[in-house]
Scaffold this motif. Structure first.
Motif, PDB file in Angstrom:
ATOM      1  N   ALA A  56      -1.988  82.494 -10.387  1.00 26.35           N
ATOM      2  CA  ALA A  56      -2.295  81.067 -10.434  1.00 26.35           C
ATOM      3  C   ALA A  56      -2.806  80.568  -9.092  1.00 26.35           C
ATOM      4  O   ALA A  56      -3.536  79.571  -9.024  1.00 26.35           O
ATOM      5  CB  ALA A  56      -1.056  80.266 -10.843  1.00 26.35           C
ATOM      6  N   LEU A  57      -2.430  81.249  -8.000  1.00 33.15           N
ATOM      7  CA  LEU A  57      -2.925  80.941  -6.661  1.00 33.15           C
ATOM      8  C   LEU A  57      -3.584  82.174  -6.078  1.00 33.15           C
ATOM      9  O   LEU A  57      -3.186  83.306  -6.384  1.00 33.15           O
ATOM     10  CB  LEU A  57      -1.782  80.522  -5.729  1.00 33.15           C
ATOM     11  CG  LEU A  57      -1.199  79.115  -5.836  1.00 33.15           C
ATOM     12  CD1 LEU A  57      -0.160  78.915  -4.747  1.00 33.15           C
ATOM     13  CD2 LEU A  57      -2.268  78.049  -5.752  1.00 33.15           C
ATOM     14  N   GLN A  58      -4.568  81.945  -5.221  1.00 33.55           N
ATOM     15  CA  GLN A  58      -5.204  83.024  -4.486  1.00 33.55           C
ATOM     16  C   GLN A  58      -4.812  82.901  -3.014  1.00 33.55           C
ATOM     17  O   GLN A  58      -4.973  81.848  -2.402  1.00 33.55           O
ATOM     18  CB  GLN A  58      -6.725  82.956  -4.630  1.00 33.55           C
ATOM     19  CG  GLN A  58      -7.210  83.098  -6.058  1.00 33.55           C
ATOM     20  CD  GLN A  58      -6.771  84.411  -6.698  1.00 33.55           C
ATOM     21  OE1 GLN A  58      -6.886  85.484  -6.077  1.00 33.55           O
ATOM     22  NE2 GLN A  58      -6.269  84.343  -7.926  1.00 33.55           N
ATOM     23  N   ARG A  59      -4.292  83.985  -2.472  1.00 33.52           N
ATOM     24  CA  ARG A  59      -3.781  83.970  -1.106  1.00 33.52           C
ATOM     25  C   ARG A  59      -4.847  83.502  -0.106  1.00 33.52           C
ATOM     26  O   ARG A  59      -4.558  82.742   0.823  1.00 33.52           O
ATOM     27  CB  ARG A  59      -3.292  85.374  -0.743  1.00 33.52           C
ATOM     28  CG  ARG A  59      -2.466  85.453   0.521  1.00 33.52           C
ATOM     29  CD  ARG A  59      -1.979  86.878   0.716  1.00 33.52           C
ATOM     30  NE  ARG A  59      -1.041  87.282  -0.319  1.00 33.52           N
ATOM     31  CZ  ARG A  59       0.268  87.421  -0.141  1.00 33.52           C
ATOM     32  NH1 ARG A  59       0.787  87.170   1.044  1.00 33.52           N
ATOM     33  NH2 ARG A  59       1.046  87.800  -1.126  1.00 33.52           N
ATOM     34  N   SER A  60      -6.070  83.933  -0.300  1.00 37.80           N
ATOM     35  CA  SER A  60      -7.135  83.606   0.646  1.00 37.80           C
ATOM     36  C   SER A  60      -7.492  82.123   0.637  1.00 37.80           C
ATOM     37  O   SER A  60      -8.129  81.630   1.583  1.00 37.80           O
ATOM     38  CB  SER A  60      -8.378  84.431   0.339  1.00 37.80           C
ATOM     39  OG  SER A  60      -8.833  84.162  -0.986  1.00 37.80           O
ATOM     40  N   ALA A  61      -7.106  81.411  -0.407  1.00 35.91           N
ATOM     41  CA  ALA A  61      -7.470  79.996  -0.523  1.00 35.91           C
ATOM     42  C   ALA A  61      -6.514  79.085   0.227  1.00 35.91           C
ATOM     43  O   ALA A  61      -6.826  77.922   0.485  1.00 35.91           O
ATOM     44  CB  ALA A  61      -7.521  79.595  -1.994  1.00 35.91           C
ATOM     45  N   ILE A  62      -5.319  79.586   0.580  1.00 38.49           N
ATOM     46  CA  ILE A  62      -4.305  78.741   1.219  1.00 38.49           C
ATOM     47  C   ILE A  62      -4.623  78.571   2.699  1.00 38.49           C
ATOM     48  O   ILE A  62      -4.661  79.532   3.454  1.00 38.49           O
ATOM     49  CB  ILE A  62      -2.899  79.358   1.053  1.00 38.49           C
ATOM     50  CG1 ILE A  62      -2.554  79.527  -0.421  1.00 38.49           C
ATOM     51  CG2 ILE A  62      -1.860  78.473   1.736  1.00 38.49           C
ATOM     52  CD1 ILE A  62      -1.239  80.254  -0.679  1.00 38.49           C
ATOM     53  N   ARG A  63      -4.850  77.320   3.097  1.00 39.09           N
ATOM     54  CA  ARG A  63      -5.139  77.033   4.506  1.00 39.09           C
ATOM     55  C   ARG A  63      -3.994  76.284   5.195  1.00 39.09           C
ATOM     56  O   ARG A  63      -3.764  76.464   6.377  1.00 39.09           O
ATOM     57  CB  ARG A  63      -6.419  76.193   4.613  1.00 39.09           C
ATOM     58  CG  ARG A  63      -7.675  76.964   4.309  1.00 39.09           C
ATOM     59  CD  ARG A  63      -7.949  78.015   5.380  1.00 39.09           C
ATOM     60  NE  ARG A  63      -9.214  78.705   5.131  1.00 39.09           N
ATOM     61  CZ  ARG A  63      -9.339  79.778   4.394  1.00 39.09           C
ATOM     62  NH1 ARG A  63      -8.263  80.304   3.805  1.00 39.09           N
ATOM     63  NH2 ARG A  63     -10.516  80.356   4.213  1.00 39.09           N
ATOM     64  N   HIS A  64      -3.307  75.429   4.469  1.00 41.13           N
ATOM     65  CA  HIS A  64      -2.236  74.632   5.058  1.00 41.13           C
ATOM     66  C   HIS A  64      -1.107  74.476   4.053  1.00 41.13           C
ATOM     67  O   HIS A  64      -1.348  74.350   2.850  1.00 41.13           O
ATOM     68  CB  HIS A  64      -2.736  73.245   5.473  1.00 41.13           C
ATOM     69  CG  HIS A  64      -3.896  73.270   6.408  1.00 41.13           C
ATOM     70  ND1 HIS A  64      -3.788  73.642   7.730  1.00 41.13           N
ATOM     71  CD2 HIS A  64      -5.209  72.975   6.197  1.00 41.13           C
ATOM     72  CE1 HIS A  64      -4.973  73.573   8.299  1.00 41.13           C
ATOM     73  NE2 HIS A  64      -5.858  73.187   7.399  1.00 41.13           N
ATOM     74  N   LEU A  65       0.128  74.487   4.554  1.00 37.80           N
ATOM     75  CA  LEU A  65       1.312  74.216   3.749  1.00 37.80           C
ATOM     76  C   LEU A  65       1.992  72.966   4.304  1.00 37.80           C
ATOM     77  O   LEU A  65       2.350  72.916   5.483  1.00 37.80           O
ATOM     78  CB  LEU A  65       2.285  75.402   3.790  1.00 37.80           C
ATOM     79  CG  LEU A  65       1.816  76.698   3.122  1.00 37.80           C
ATOM     80  CD1 LEU A  65       2.849  77.799   3.348  1.00 37.80           C
ATOM     81  CD2 LEU A  65       1.594  76.499   1.626  1.00 37.80           C
TER      82      LEU A  65
END
Length: 489
Positions: free
Chosen positions: A149-158
């Motif tokens: 459901a999520l792609q690791r490469s797309a995560i920029r900020h938490l």
């Protein structure tokens, strides 16, 4: 003479509110907000569209500014608070991934949390002050990454809920220790992000670069963007300060930090807390949180969940409101003629015990209301058993504290009076205090209205017996409910 005004924004587990407070008197001058349209998924997921958050934020602030009228020019600063944990993951453009946030009540990572707790629960408690639970950002992210459901490469900020609101208003990325620590991501020893927490979730690569800088609550982090100021009807360039997690903001609003009293927050979650000096070894409470003070910790005893059980019953049995559930409940005596309820509707499992043919919806309502109050008492008693909190002094906050009958039931089960801060805007008031603090105002700039609620004048022994029986029941049934939770498809 003009009086300064400060605005606090509170994004809770169910709704978003903005409130304007007058400095000195602490009076509420304007308030607006509404429920947030969470989407509940069949696999236990609970999500919220980013557009819904933006719309709710702008509408609440616009309404507050309209209510203030000419006095809107006296607004000096604003700050945000919000529920902890959940997942607010942004892409490179600063947009929520998949266009939505994940609420802290999301249960999809439940099995992952239980397995991790068995493997590393003790080590994590020693490092970050809590054991794994389904609503943690790292575990939600790990679950969604595994399912695709999520792609690791797309995560920029938490980010966390309050930080996302501040980002929308200012374009600045920042957080504070209280949110990071409550989510189990901050090392108590160092006050920095915990490598172990990310390694345990299989997300070591996300720890670097994706996490926002941590700043003290009450620090000015930016100014209101021109476009947002125009949309909301607020002064351009209005200072925006860092807030704290809603629990700490609420404790700040009622002066609990200075008074050392325990606080029961009757909200979506069953939250019970005390601010006290650092203790080593750590007391075996639900969680130990660092919030910036080097010599103090926030000690928590929590369960899923509190008023969410009453909201569930209202939906299920088609009561018009949560207040109507309490109305119906109070038509029968404490104990509901032997019917009991395990109040973990957002947790592993919940259920009625002892349901018989002579029970009706009034008994079911009473069993739920009794259980909500009894669970708070159980947690408060555990805090007291470690010497945490001033004996005989408890404050009740949150949506449930609006109803004096629920607070009186809490007082009756505790056996002493409870301070009721029925102003259900303590979270927003605490956020506004952080806004005021950023501009040099004192901590007592926005005093909160409270009153004392005495126990009901009935047989104290009935309350003592019920409380003991409830504690024994929850203990005896824990293995059965754990089995049910573990066997869910």
């Amino acid at each position: 003479m003009q009086t300064d005004i400060y605005i606090g924004i509170d994004m809770g587990s169910t709704g978003l509110k903005a409130v304007a407070f007058e400095a000195g008197s602490g009076a509420t001058l304007a308030a607006a907000g509404d429920a947030l349209p969470h989407v509940r998924l069949p696999d236990g997921g609970c999500e919220l569209a980013g557009t819904a958050i933006r719309d709710a934020l702008v509408q609440a602030l616009r309404s507050v500014s309209q209510q203030l009228g000419p006095r809107v020019g006296q607004v000096r600063a604003l700050a945000c608070t919000g529920h902890g944990a959940g997942l607010y993951a942004l892409d490179a453009q600063g947009e929520l991934l998949r266009g939505c946030a994940v609420a802290s009540t999301d249960q999809r990572a439940g099995r992952r949390a239980r397995a991790l707790a068995q493997r590393l629960g003790t080590e994590l408690f020693e490092d970050v002050g809590c054991r794994p639970w389904a609503g943690q950002p790292t575990l939600i992210a790990a679950e969604l990454l595994e399912t695709g459901a999520l792609q690791r490469s797309a995560i920029r900020h938490l980010l966390f809920a309050k930080d996302y609101l501040a980002f929308l208003l200012t374009g600045e990325l920042a957080s504070d220790a209280s949110d990071a620590s409550t989510a189990g991501l901050l090392s108590l020893a160092t006050g920095r992000w915990s490598p172990l927490a990310f390694e345990a979730a299989g997300l070591s690569d996300l720890a670097a670069g994706t996490l926002p800088p941590l700043v003290p609550s009450g620090t000015q982090i930016g100014r209101l963007l021109p476009a947002q100021a125009a949309d909301c009807g607020l002064p351009a360039g209005l200072p925006v300060a860092s807030g704290a997690i809603d629990l700490l903001a609420s404790l700040m609003a009622v002066g609990a930090q200075q008074r050392g009293q325990a606080v029961a927050v009757l909200g979506t979650w069953c939250v019970n807390a005390v601010i006290a000096p650092v203790r080593e070894p750590k007391p075996a409470v639900g969680a130990v949180v660092t919030f910036g003070a080097t010599d103090q910790r926030l000690y928590l005893e929590n369960s899923p969940s509190s008023m969410a059980n009453i909201a569930w019953l209202a939906r299920t049995l088609q009561f018009p409101s949560a207040a109507a559930v309490v109305d119906c409940a109070m038509s029968v005596p404490l104990g509901a003629a032997g019917l009991r309820f395990l109040p973990f509707i957002n947790g592993a499992a919940a259920g009625f015990i002892g349901l018989a043919s002579h029970h009706d919806r009034a008994h079911m309502a009473r069993a739920v209301v009794d259980a909500v109050a009894a669970l708070h008492v159980q947690h408060l008693s555990r805090l007291a058993s470690f010497g945490l909190g001033v004996p005989g002094r408890v404050a009740a906050l949150g949506g449930g504290a609006r109803d004096a009958r629920v607070v009186q039931l809490l007082a009756s089960l505790l056996g002493h009076a409870v301070e009721r801060c029925g102003d259900d805007e303590t979270g927003a008031r605490g956020a506004a205090l952080h806004a005021a603090q950023s501009q040099g105002a004192p901590l007592d700039a926005l005093p909160a209205p409270c009153n004392l609620v005495e126990p009901a004048p009935h047989d104290a022994q009935v309350c003592t017996d019920f409380r003991a029986g409830f504690a024994e029941l929850t203990q005896q049934l824990a293995p059965a409910f754990a089995l049910l939770a573990g066997g869910r498809p």
